[in-house]
Design a protein around this motif. Structure first.
Motif, PDB file in Angstrom:
ATOM      1  N   ALA A  34       0.812  -1.223   0.000  1.00 55.83           N
ATOM      2  CA  ALA A  34       0.000   0.000   0.000  1.00 55.83           C
ATOM      3  C   ALA A  34       0.841   1.268   0.000  1.00 55.83           C
ATOM      4  O   ALA A  34       0.447   2.286  -0.542  1.00 55.83           O
ATOM      5  CB  ALA A  34      -0.926   0.009   1.219  1.00 55.83           C
ATOM      6  N   ASN A  35       1.992   1.212   0.653  1.00 56.43           N
ATOM      7  CA  ASN A  35       2.901   2.354   0.736  1.00 56.43           C
ATOM      8  C   ASN A  35       2.194   3.589   1.286  1.00 56.43           C
ATOM      9  O   ASN A  35       2.294   4.686   0.745  1.00 56.43           O
ATOM     10  CB  ASN A  35       3.522   2.666  -0.629  1.00 56.43           C
ATOM     11  CG  ASN A  35       4.825   3.447  -0.498  1.00 56.43           C
ATOM     12  OD1 ASN A  35       5.425   3.489   0.576  1.00 56.43           O
ATOM     13  ND2 ASN A  35       5.252   4.070  -1.577  1.00 56.43           N
ATOM     14  N   LEU A  36       1.485   3.385   2.390  1.00 56.33           N
ATOM     15  CA  LEU A  36       0.737   4.474   3.008  1.00 56.33           C
ATOM     16  C   LEU A  36       1.461   4.953   4.263  1.00 56.33           C
ATOM     17  O   LEU A  36       1.851   4.147   5.116  1.00 56.33           O
ATOM     18  CB  LEU A  36      -0.671   3.998   3.385  1.00 56.33           C
ATOM     19  CG  LEU A  36      -1.598   3.746   2.194  1.00 56.33           C
ATOM     20  CD1 LEU A  36      -2.835   2.993   2.632  1.00 56.33           C
ATOM     21  CD2 LEU A  36      -1.981   5.060   1.517  1.00 56.33           C
ATOM     22  N   PRO A  37       1.638   6.263   4.422  1.00 57.18           N
ATOM     23  CA  PRO A  37       2.413   6.767   5.563  1.00 57.18           C
ATOM     24  C   PRO A  37       1.757   6.508   6.914  1.00 57.18           C
ATOM     25  O   PRO A  37       2.451   6.380   7.917  1.00 57.18           O
ATOM     26  CB  PRO A  37       2.540   8.263   5.281  1.00 57.18           C
ATOM     27  CG  PRO A  37       1.439   8.589   4.317  1.00 57.18           C
ATOM     28  CD  PRO A  37       1.242   7.342   3.500  1.00 57.18           C
ATOM     29  N   PHE A  38       0.412   6.407   6.966  1.00 59.90           N
ATOM     30  CA  PHE A  38      -0.226   6.147   8.255  1.00 59.90           C
ATOM     31  C   PHE A  38      -0.171   4.671   8.636  1.00 59.90           C
ATOM     32  O   PHE A  38      -0.590   4.293   9.731  1.00 59.90           O
ATOM     33  CB  PHE A  38      -1.677   6.655   8.286  1.00 59.90           C
ATOM     34  CG  PHE A  38      -2.596   6.033   7.264  1.00 59.90           C
ATOM     35  CD1 PHE A  38      -3.115   4.761   7.439  1.00 59.90           C
ATOM     36  CD2 PHE A  38      -2.962   6.741   6.126  1.00 59.90           C
ATOM     37  CE1 PHE A  38      -3.969   4.190   6.510  1.00 59.90           C
ATOM     38  CE2 PHE A  38      -3.816   6.184   5.184  1.00 59.90           C
ATOM     39  CZ  PHE A  38      -4.324   4.899   5.384  1.00 59.90           C
ATOM     40  N   LEU A  39       0.363   3.818   7.745  1.00 62.22           N
ATOM     41  CA  LEU A  39       0.565   2.408   8.063  1.00 62.22           C
ATOM     42  C   LEU A  39       2.034   2.068   8.282  1.00 62.22           C
ATOM     43  O   LEU A  39       2.374   0.884   8.395  1.00 62.22           O
ATOM     44  CB  LEU A  39      -0.003   1.512   6.953  1.00 62.22           C
ATOM     45  CG  LEU A  39      -1.513   1.322   6.918  1.00 62.22           C
ATOM     46  CD1 LEU A  39      -1.898   0.351   5.806  1.00 62.22           C
ATOM     47  CD2 LEU A  39      -2.048   0.827   8.256  1.00 62.22           C
ATOM     48  N   CYS A  40       2.905   3.055   8.330  1.00 63.45           N
ATOM     49  CA  CYS A  40       4.309   2.752   8.589  1.00 63.45           C
ATOM     50  C   CYS A  40       4.472   2.358  10.054  1.00 63.45           C
ATOM     51  O   CYS A  40       3.602   2.611  10.892  1.00 63.45           O
ATOM     52  CB  CYS A  40       5.214   3.914   8.208  1.00 63.45           C
ATOM     53  SG  CYS A  40       5.019   5.383   9.224  1.00 63.45           S
ATOM     54  N   SER A  41       5.579   1.737  10.367  1.00 60.56           N
ATOM     55  CA  SER A  41       5.749   1.142  11.695  1.00 60.56           C
ATOM     56  C   SER A  41       5.705   2.183  12.805  1.00 60.56           C
ATOM     57  O   SER A  41       5.139   1.920  13.885  1.00 60.56           O
ATOM     58  CB  SER A  41       7.057   0.358  11.759  1.00 60.56           C
ATOM     59  OG  SER A  41       8.176   1.207  11.539  1.00 60.56           O
ATOM     60  N   ASP A  42       6.279   3.359  12.581  1.00 63.82           N
ATOM     61  CA  ASP A  42       6.274   4.332  13.678  1.00 63.82           C
ATOM     62  C   ASP A  42       4.890   4.928  13.904  1.00 63.82           C
ATOM     63  O   ASP A  42       4.531   5.276  15.030  1.00 63.82           O
ATOM     64  CB  ASP A  42       7.341   5.413  13.498  1.00 63.82           C
ATOM     65  CG  ASP A  42       7.172   6.252  12.247  1.00 63.82           C
ATOM     66  OD1 ASP A  42       6.060   6.328  11.708  1.00 63.82           O
ATOM     67  OD2 ASP A  42       8.168   6.850  11.799  1.00 63.82           O
ATOM     68  N   ALA A  43       4.067   5.022  12.853  1.00 66.33           N
ATOM     69  CA  ALA A  43       2.694   5.499  13.025  1.00 66.33           C
ATOM     70  C   ALA A  43       1.878   4.484  13.828  1.00 66.33           C
ATOM     71  O   ALA A  43       1.126   4.849  14.743  1.00 66.33           O
ATOM     72  CB  ALA A  43       2.041   5.753  11.669  1.00 66.33           C
ATOM     73  N   ILE A  44       2.036   3.196  13.498  1.00 68.39           N
ATOM     74  CA  ILE A  44       1.311   2.161  14.228  1.00 68.39           C
ATOM     75  C   ILE A  44       1.806   2.075  15.668  1.00 68.39           C
ATOM     76  O   ILE A  44       1.018   1.907  16.613  1.00 68.39           O
ATOM     77  CB  ILE A  44       1.454   0.806  13.525  1.00 68.39           C
ATOM     78  CG1 ILE A  44       0.843   0.868  12.110  1.00 68.39           C
ATOM     79  CG2 ILE A  44       0.785  -0.289  14.331  1.00 68.39           C
ATOM     80  CD1 ILE A  44      -0.626   1.201  12.069  1.00 68.39           C
ATOM     81  N   ALA A  45       3.120   2.208  15.860  1.00 66.99           N
ATOM     82  CA  ALA A  45       3.670   2.175  17.211  1.00 66.99           C
ATOM     83  C   ALA A  45       3.125   3.327  18.055  1.00 66.99           C
ATOM     84  O   ALA A  45       2.814   3.154  19.242  1.00 66.99           O
ATOM     85  CB  ALA A  45       5.194   2.214  17.161  1.00 66.99           C
ATOM     86  N   SER A  46       3.001   4.503  17.447  1.00 59.66           N
ATOM     87  CA  SER A  46       2.442   5.649  18.169  1.00 59.66           C
ATOM     88  C   SER A  46       0.989   5.400  18.537  1.00 59.66           C
ATOM     89  O   SER A  46       0.547   5.724  19.651  1.00 59.66           O
ATOM     90  CB  SER A  46       2.554   6.916  17.316  1.00 59.66           C
ATOM     91  OG  SER A  46       3.906   7.284  17.112  1.00 59.66           O
ATOM     92  N   ALA A  47       0.225   4.817  17.616  1.00 60.07           N
ATOM     93  CA  ALA A  47      -1.178   4.516  17.900  1.00 60.07           C
ATOM     94  C   ALA A  47      -1.298   3.496  19.021  1.00 60.07           C
ATOM     95  O   ALA A  47      -2.168   3.614  19.901  1.00 60.07           O
ATOM     96  CB  ALA A  47      -1.866   4.002  16.635  1.00 60.07           C
ATOM     97  N   LEU A  48      -0.435   2.496  19.022  1.00 60.86           N
ATOM     98  CA  LEU A  48      -0.444   1.514  20.097  1.00 60.86           C
ATOM     99  C   LEU A  48      -0.108   2.162  21.433  1.00 60.86           C
ATOM    100  O   LEU A  48      -0.720   1.860  22.461  1.00 60.86           O
ATOM    101  CB  LEU A  48       0.563   0.400  19.794  1.00 60.86           C
ATOM    102  CG  LEU A  48       0.147  -0.643  18.753  1.00 60.86           C
ATOM    103  CD1 LEU A  48       1.362  -1.445  18.315  1.00 60.86           C
ATOM    104  CD2 LEU A  48      -0.931  -1.563  19.310  1.00 60.86           C
ATOM    105  N   ASP A  49       0.862   3.052  21.404  1.00 63.75           N
ATOM    106  CA  ASP A  49       1.304   3.707  22.636  1.00 63.75           C
ATOM    107  C   ASP A  49       0.187   4.546  23.252  1.00 63.75           C
ATOM    108  O   ASP A  49       0.012   4.576  24.467  1.00 63.75           O
ATOM    109  CB  ASP A  49       2.531   4.568  22.331  1.00 63.75           C
ATOM    110  CG  ASP A  49       3.194   5.095  23.587  1.00 63.75           C
ATOM    111  OD1 ASP A  49       3.361   4.323  24.544  1.00 63.75           O
ATOM    112  OD2 ASP A  49       3.557   6.288  23.600  1.00 63.75           O
ATOM    113  N   VAL A  50      -0.580   5.227  22.408  1.00 65.57           N
ATOM    114  CA  VAL A  50      -1.603   6.151  22.899  1.00 65.57           C
ATOM    115  C   VAL A  50      -2.949   5.459  23.086  1.00 65.57           C
ATOM    116  O   VAL A  50      -3.634   5.673  24.090  1.00 65.57           O
ATOM    117  CB  VAL A  50      -1.751   7.357  21.945  1.00 65.57           C
ATOM    118  CG1 VAL A  50      -2.870   8.278  22.413  1.00 65.57           C
ATOM    119  CG2 VAL A  50      -0.435   8.135  21.860  1.00 65.57           C
TER     120      VAL A  50
END
Length: 357
Positions: A34-50
């Motif tokens: 998909a190459n989507l920026p909101f699915l990159c690892s740091d975006a997902i990690a931030s969502a998990l954190d919050v």
């Protein structure tokens, strides 16, 4: 496609924030599919954190020694799992090799290291990157929302002339009235990490003065949403992928868009405007200037909303597609029993209905 023979390994999902090797694998698979920026690892990690509960698992699927799929799953009732799906992430939290069918990977996953999983829901899938298969004895596909997009091609004049007469006249009248009132208008963009904290603060001021504040869903620099979007945009800015559009009446910010851009695609994450302004449409004025700029520069080929298609979207585009949920049952009998229960039970509340049983 044949059923892929995938071996699965389970980790606490929080490892995605600390394990550089797993981050690289996640980003490699995201980039390939998909190459989507909101699915990159740091975006997902931030969502998990919050937004994570701490119960989320990262399932890593391998064929031989190669990682071919990664899913973040969370328990959803007794013997049921679903993808991690905070509302701030438009699609479900999973990545996989392009040639793998989502349905077949999910069939492999339901018998992975989840224990006795009876129902597995893979939520909010984009058919652009995960083709919607036919329903079968053990699965069903449900529409989630229709979403719209705008192809950025040709000249802005050609695009604008294809819009409805009412929209074009309305924008022309508003701009003429602003000019007559001596109000100057301008749009500015922000891309740098150092700009993001202030941008979230300004966004929060606008959104907290409107209806979302009354419902408790407004972004604020000190709430979970504010912290998430600041972190998301700051990390994206480090990669040159963050963009904030601000629209001003004189020196007053009256509308804002928060976005991410990658590989010629601009994803609009959030839009807000000053609801105290009654005689103008600041968000529409911003959108017009934004689209004119995108057409002129030629760097962006598609603007994606990834939100529920509303009437106002249809004034800007005719394009739409359905985002869907995939629900897989361990045995076909479970699907039959669930269908019978759905027929006899009362309709679920709209919010609950967004995630299939």
């Amino acid at each position: 496609m044949s059923n892929p023979r995938i071996s699965w390994q389970s980790h606490p999902a929080t490892v995605l924030k600390h394990d550089a090797g797993l981050q690289r694998e996640w980003d490699r698979l995201n980039t390939a599919r998909a190459n989507l920026p909101f699915l990159c690892s740091d975006a997902i990690a931030s969502a998990l954190d919050v937004f994570g509960s701490g119960k989320e698992c990262l399932l890593v699927g391998r064929q031989d020694a190669s990682v071919v799929a990664m899913f973040i799953l969370v328990p959803h009732g007794q013997l049921r799992w679903r993808t991690f799906q905070p509302s701030q992430i438009p699609l479900g939290a999973w990545v996989a090799q392009t040639q793998l069918s989502l349905l077949e990977v999910t069939r492999s996953l339901i018998r992975g290291p989840l224990g006795l999983c009876l129902v597995l829901s893979i939520t909010q899938n984009d058919p652009l990157f995960a083709a919607r298969a036919d329903d079968a004895d053990d699965c069903r596909h449900d529409d989630y929302i229709e979403t719209g997009w705008i192809d950025i091609q040709g000249s802005f004049d050609d695009y604008w002339s294809a819009r409805g007469k009412n929209l074009r006249q309305n924008m022309r009248k508003q701009r003429a009235k602003l000019l007559a009132d001596g109000v100057s208008t301008s749009m500015r963009t922000k891309h740098h990490r150092n700009d993001m904290a202030q941008a979230i603060a300004e966004y929060g001021k606008l959104e907290s003065s409107g209806w979302k504040a009354e419902q408790g869903t407004a972004i604020h620099p000190d709430n979970d949403q504010g912290r998430f979007y600041r972190e998301l945009l700051e990390k994206a800015a480090d990669r040159g992928e963050a963009v904030v559009y601000e629209y001003l009446f004189d020196d007053r910010i009256v509308a804002m868009n928060l976005g991410l851009k990658r590989n010629g695609v601009l994803v609009v994450l959030k839009t807000t405007y000053d609801e105290s302004i009654k005689n103008f449409s600041p968000a529409f004025l911003l959108r017009q200037d934004e689209l004119e700029t995108l057409h002129r520069t030629g760097e962006t080929k598609r603007l994606e909303y990834y939100g529920r298609l509303m009437e106002w979207h249809t004034r800007w585009t005719e394009n739409k597609r359905a985002i869907y949920h995939l629900t897989l049952y361990r045995w076909p009998l479970l699907k039959k029993l669930t269908a019978k229960r759905r027929q006899t039970s009362a309709p679920a509340a709209p919010q609950e209905a967004q995630v299939p049983p």
